[in-house]
Scaffold this motif. Structure first.
Motif, PDB file in Angstrom:
ATOM      1  N   ASP A  98     -42.837  75.384 -34.289  1.00 37.27           N
ATOM      2  CA  ASP A  98     -42.411  75.708 -32.973  1.00 37.27           C
ATOM      3  C   ASP A  98     -41.033  75.558 -32.521  1.00 37.27           C
ATOM      4  N   CYS A  99     -40.308  75.136 -33.617  1.00 35.70           N
ATOM      5  CA  CYS A  99     -38.954  75.359 -33.329  1.00 35.70           C
ATOM      6  C   CYS A  99     -38.280  74.462 -32.000  1.00 35.70           C
ATOM      7  N   ASN A 100     -38.794  73.494 -31.886  1.00 38.22           N
ATOM      8  CA  ASN A 100     -38.612  72.536 -30.553  1.00 38.22           C
ATOM      9  C   ASN A 100     -37.174  71.687 -30.925  1.00 38.22           C
ATOM     10  N   MET A 101     -36.146  71.961 -30.203  1.00 38.48           N
ATOM     11  CA  MET A 101     -35.044  71.229 -30.845  1.00 38.48           C
ATOM     12  C   MET A 101     -34.941  69.818 -30.218  1.00 38.48           C
ATOM     13  N   GLN A 102     -35.565  69.721 -28.813  1.00 39.63           N
ATOM     14  CA  GLN A 102     -35.771  68.430 -28.289  1.00 39.63           C
ATOM     15  C   GLN A 102     -36.450  67.366 -29.117  1.00 39.63           C
ATOM     16  N   GLU A 103     -37.645  68.070 -29.812  1.00 40.95           N
ATOM     17  CA  GLU A 103     -38.379  67.166 -30.626  1.00 40.95           C
ATOM     18  C   GLU A 103     -37.990  66.916 -31.975  1.00 40.95           C
ATOM     19  N   GLY A 104     -36.882  67.707 -32.240  1.00 38.73           N
ATOM     20  CA  GLY A 104     -36.378  67.807 -33.768  1.00 38.73           C
ATOM     21  C   GLY A 104     -37.260  68.572 -34.914  1.00 38.73           C
ATOM     22  N   SER A 105     -37.812  69.679 -34.050  1.00 38.69           N
ATOM     23  CA  SER A 105     -38.436  70.479 -35.040  1.00 38.69           C
ATOM     24  C   SER A 105     -37.571  71.536 -35.662  1.00 38.69           C
ATOM     25  N   LEU A 106     -36.417  71.591 -35.233  1.00 40.02           N
ATOM     26  CA  LEU A 106     -35.289  72.578 -35.694  1.00 40.02           C
ATOM     27  C   LEU A 106     -33.992  71.780 -35.520  1.00 40.02           C
ATOM     28  N   ARG A 107     -33.301  71.651 -36.626  1.00 36.07           N
ATOM     29  CA  ARG A 107     -32.083  70.760 -36.757  1.00 36.07           C
ATOM     30  C   ARG A 107     -31.107  71.641 -37.518  1.00 36.07           C
ATOM     31  N   VAL A 108     -29.825  71.583 -36.796  1.00 39.02           N
ATOM     32  CA  VAL A 108     -28.544  72.469 -37.582  1.00 39.02           C
ATOM     33  C   VAL A 108     -27.502  71.580 -37.813  1.00 39.02           C
ATOM     34  N   ASP A 109     -27.310  71.615 -39.312  1.00 40.16           N
ATOM     35  CA  ASP A 109     -25.747  71.188 -39.470  1.00 40.16           C
ATOM     36  C   ASP A 109     -24.789  72.568 -39.991  1.00 40.16           C
ATOM     37  N   ALA A 110     -23.686  72.316 -39.635  1.00 41.40           N
ATOM     38  CA  ALA A 110     -22.789  73.468 -39.887  1.00 41.40           C
ATOM     39  C   ALA A 110     -21.553  73.330 -40.838  1.00 41.40           C
ATOM     40  N   ASN A 111     -21.373  73.981 -41.857  1.00 40.76           N
ATOM     41  CA  ASN A 111     -20.130  73.966 -42.668  1.00 40.76           C
ATOM     42  C   ASN A 111     -19.240  74.830 -42.156  1.00 40.76           C
ATOM     43  N   VAL A 112     -17.999  74.269 -41.833  1.00 37.50           N
ATOM     44  CA  VAL A 112     -16.930  75.167 -41.320  1.00 37.50           C
ATOM     45  C   VAL A 112     -15.570  75.055 -41.826  1.00 37.50           C
ATOM     46  N   ASN A 113     -14.826  76.195 -42.314  1.00 37.68           N
ATOM     47  CA  ASN A 113     -13.316  76.008 -42.427  1.00 37.68           C
ATOM     48  C   ASN A 113     -12.759  77.239 -41.999  1.00 37.68           C
ATOM     49  N   LEU A 114     -11.381  77.472 -42.159  1.00 34.15           N
ATOM     50  CA  LEU A 114     -10.603  78.682 -41.760  1.00 34.15           C
ATOM     51  C   LEU A 114     -10.090  79.164 -43.129  1.00 34.15           C
ATOM     52  N   HIS A 115      -9.779  80.465 -42.816  1.00 30.26           N
ATOM     53  CA  HIS A 115      -8.920  81.229 -43.896  1.00 30.26           C
ATOM     54  C   HIS A 115      -7.763  81.639 -42.803  1.00 30.26           C
TER      55      HIS A 115
END
Lengths: 493, 96
Positions: free
Chosen positions: A192-209
């Motif tokens: 159901d991808c409900n972010m409020q209920e934690g059904s979809l969680r995202v972590d991001a890896n980021v850097n710069l060139h």
């Protein structure tokens, strides 16, 4: 402030999706959200000695479906590993996950933006694997005590972890990827991808060139956590890119100079803040879980999953454009609303034979009404055949588009057909001879306008149409304009 | 010594064990013996042996996705060193 071209942002995402099963991944406790704390646990999910986990067949089926939709390779053999670490929300002291032989790898998802916010791109998927969720810890602020309270209801809930390659080049692209992934998962019906209920969680890896006179330099990679919406992801990445650039200007630190850092997004302050150092992956001391046997997947099972996919968003967008002659933007708007709304649209477009009109009505009238009423299309009082009836009346010039909107509002309020709503509003098709006579009357009363029209000043006709509408609300302004111009030109007044 | 005391210290930390100096010395020796014992397997030539993921030659053991009753909460919380009516209580979890 340097120019935007001073650096390129490199983004990879890790998305945890809760699979829509009734019971947990390795036991049969319910996965229902919102139950009272610690009422959905058993010896398996709270790690009591001697308990034996058994794999949930449906969870594997949903994971396989998703992996196939993400165009992943599905190895014929996959197994379960223990990821060992101590945390109060992890009762066993390890998480059952997949380490070196994940159930799928090397796929991809095409993303594009109908308004051109970023270039079309294929974001490669490094891997997608199954694992169990941990519990939830809550800090007891009310009591003012130094304790955390632990609810283990969520422990053992099936998650699919989807890891992308670092293929995104802007926060907008990251958001675009997440939006497309969510849409795909929704079409598949796997979450159901409900972010409020934690059904979809995202972590991001980021850097710069960073471009320097000496060549391109990579800044240290930072992992960002605690982003609770796609908008938060976009903002956190934009903030983090600029922060890393400033740090690079100040310190000149490159990737490899410092250990990988984890930062949490503070949505209120709109900043990222440093968190504990991430343990090296070898510190998790992965090893095969002796309680669980491996899974073998046959080509026939993969083929069966492929058959079950149905029409996915990307294919649906291009088909709507070619079948109904609507533009890319409209197709995108409709598809983003979900499969049911698209079916509704197709029924209206097929019945009226006018895809563009149907599409405009969907986007302007139907979707606005749904929003105003916080309603989904399945509950909408106007059925597709009823809307088609209304639009056909517009096509046959029985009513004009503006008047049709009144009829539409009435159809919603009275839950009635187009013809009943038209009757209730006293709308009847105006007789052509009557209309011509009405036009003659108005022209006779407005000699100045007639003179203007003769000189080709078409602007004069606007006021005449207004007068005609006042006399009879049912007349069609398009038709009446033609009549005014014809009469004025032919001087048959 | 097959294991250094630094390695044992690291493993102890990951296992959240606090070892005194004497314990660390004893554990380094004992764990070293275990590692040394298992290391005998290195003498075997396994180049032609297919790696296995599990001792039992089974695969695809699944259960249908059907909810069954969970533990009563009182039972679930019964062994907790510290608890309240609804939850386990643990020393404050800081950070995330």
């Amino acid at each position: 402030m340097m120019a935007d071209t001073a650096y390129e942002v490199i983004i990879g995402l890790e998305v945890h999706v809760q699979l829509q099963t009734q019971s947990k991944l390795f036991c049969r406790c319910s996965t229902r959200f919102g139950a009272p704390p610690n009422t959905q646990t058993c010896p398996v999910c709270i790690g009591l000695p001697g308990a034996l986990p058994v794999m949930n067949e449906e969870a594997f089926r949903l994971a396989l479906l998703t992996a196939v939709a993400l165009e992943c390779e599905i190895p014929s053999f996959t197994k379960w590993d223990r990821k060992n670490y101590y945390y109060p929300d992890l009762p066993k002291g390890y998480q059952i996950s997949q380490f070196d032989l994940p159930m799928s790898c090397h796929g991809g998802l095409e993303i594009s933006d109908a308004k051109g916010a970023f270039p079309d791109r294929r974001v490669r998927i490094l891997r997608a694997h199954l694992e169990e969720d941990a519990g939830k810890s809550m800090h007891d602020e009310v009591a003012g005590k130094a304790d955390s309270r632990i609810d283990l209801n969520r422990t053992g809930t099936p998650l699919l972890e989807i890891v992308t390659e670092p293929d995104m080049r802007s926060p907008q692209e990251a958001k675009g990827f997440l939006t497309e992934l969510k849409l795909l998962l929704t079409y598949l019906g796997v979450s159901d991808c409900n972010m409020q209920e934690g059904s979809l969680r995202v972590d991001a890896n980021v850097n710069l060139h960073v471009s320097t006179p000496g060549g391109v330099v990579a800044t240290p990679i930072v992992e960002i956590k605690n982003m609770n919406s796609f908008r938060a992801v976009e903002r956190a990445l934009a903030y983090e890119a600029e922060r890393q650039y400033q740090v690079w200007l100040e310190t000149g630190r490159k990737k490899g100079d410092v250990p990988k850092q984890t930062r949490g997004w503070d949505d209120q302050a709109q900043v990222t803040r440093g968190q504990r150092h991430k343990e090296e992956s070898s510190d998790y001391r992965y090893f095969p879980d002796p309680d669980l046997v491996p899974v073998r997947v046959t080509p026939a099972q993969i083929e069966e999953a492929r058959q079950r996919l149905g029409e996915l968003p990307a294919a649906l967008r291009s088909r709507l454009q070619s079948d109904y002659g609507i533009d890319a933007y409209s197709a995108d708007v409709l598809v983003n609303q979900g499969r049911l709304l698209v079916q509704y649209f197709e029924a209206v477009a097929q019945s009226t034979g006018d895809g563009k009109r149907a599409s405009n009505w969907m986007q302007q009238d139907v979707m606005r009404s749904l929003n105003e009423r916080s309603m989904v299309i399945g509950d909408f009082p106007v059925s597709a055949p009823a809307l088609a009836e209304l639009l056909s009346a517009v096509q046959r010039d029985e009513i004009d588009n503006t008047r049709a909107k009144d009829v539409f509002a009435r159809m919603i309020d009275d839950r009635c057909s187009a013809s009943d709503a038209m009757a209730a509003l006293g709308i009847a098709k105006v007789d052509e001879a009557q209309t011509v006579e009405l036009c003659r009357e108005i022209l006779r009363a407005n000699p100045k306008a007639v003179a203007d029209l003769k000189e080709g000043k078409q602007k004069a006709v606007g006021a005449l149409i207004g007068q005609a509408k006042q006399r009879n609300a049912n007349i069609n302004p398009g038709r009446i304009k033609e009549i005014f111009l014809d009469l004025a030109r032919s001087e048959q007044i | 010594m097959p294991l250094s005391s630094a390695e044992v210290e690291k493993v102890a930390l990951l296992s959240r064990l606090l070892l005194g100096e004497e314990e660390l010395r004893r554990m380094t020796a004992q764990l070293g013996d275990v590692v040394e014992y298992v290391r005998q397997l290195d003498e075997l030539d396994t180049t032609a042996v297919e790696p296995m993921a599990h001792a039992a030659e089974l695969s695809n053991v699944f259960a249908p996705d059907e909810v069954q009753p969970s533990l009563d909460r009182e039972l679930a919380l019964a062994n907790a060193p510290k608890r309240d009516d609804e939850c386990y209580r643990v020393p404050a979890v800081l950070g995330d």
